[in-house]
Write a protein that holds these residues in place. Structure first.
Motif, PDB file in Angstrom:
ATOM      1  N   ASP A  62       0.826  -1.207   0.000  1.00  0.00           N
ATOM      2  CA  ASP A  62       0.000   0.000   0.000  1.00  0.00           C
ATOM      3  C   ASP A  62       0.855   1.251   0.000  1.00  0.00           C
ATOM      4  N   ARG A  63       2.074   1.108   0.453  1.00  0.00           N
ATOM      5  CA  ARG A  63       2.963   2.270   0.565  1.00  0.00           C
ATOM      6  C   ARG A  63       3.774   2.505  -0.702  1.00  0.00           C
ATOM      7  N   PHE A  64       3.436   1.872  -1.784  1.00  0.00           N
ATOM      8  CA  PHE A  64       4.157   2.050  -3.042  1.00  0.00           C
ATOM      9  C   PHE A  64       3.912   3.460  -3.550  1.00  0.00           C
ATOM     10  N   ASP A  65       4.978   4.218  -3.739  1.00  0.00           N
ATOM     11  CA  ASP A  65       4.872   5.608  -4.192  1.00  0.00           C
ATOM     12  C   ASP A  65       5.147   5.661  -5.696  1.00  0.00           C
ATOM     13  N   TYR A  66       4.082   5.641  -6.453  1.00  0.00           N
ATOM     14  CA  TYR A  66       4.187   5.622  -7.907  1.00  0.00           C
ATOM     15  C   TYR A  66       4.932   6.845  -8.432  1.00  0.00           C
ATOM     16  N   ASP A  67       4.574   8.032  -7.939  1.00  0.00           N
ATOM     17  CA  ASP A  67       5.211   9.263  -8.418  1.00  0.00           C
ATOM     18  C   ASP A  67       6.715   9.271  -8.148  1.00  0.00           C
ATOM     19  N   LYS A  68       7.115   8.783  -6.976  1.00  0.00           N
ATOM     20  CA  LYS A  68       8.537   8.735  -6.632  1.00  0.00           C
ATOM     21  C   LYS A  68       9.272   7.780  -7.575  1.00  0.00           C
TER      22      LYS A  68
END
Length: 82
Positions: A62-68
């Motif tokens: 859930d903590r996957f940061d797509y933008d990063k």
């Protein structure tokens, strides 16, 4: 409007088209037929795609940061924009 009326109308319209223009009508009809596709084949492709997605279940948190991740990839590929 019933199917038989529609088919009769289509035949009538085709009969009115000059012979030298029929090749364009045939190309159009072949293209339209291709757009319809085979429902069984389409469903099979959807099932294959869904099964491909299922293999990733549980890998991404859930903590996957797509933008990063996208920024890091772009920076690695193209370098800094400044």
């Amino acid at each position: 409007m019933t199917n038989s009326v529609t088919v009769k109308e289509a035949y009538k319209l085709i009969d009115e088209i000059p012979v030298e223009k029929l090749k364009y009508v045939i190309q159009f009809l072949r293209g339209a037929k291709g757009l319809l596709g085979d429902k069984k084949e389409n469903n099979k492709q959807k099932e294959i795609a869904f099964n491909n997605l299922k293999q990733f279940k549980g890998i991404l948190t859930d903590r996957f940061d797509y933008d990063k991740k996208k920024f890091e990839y772009m920076e690695e590929k193209y370098g800094r924009f400044n």
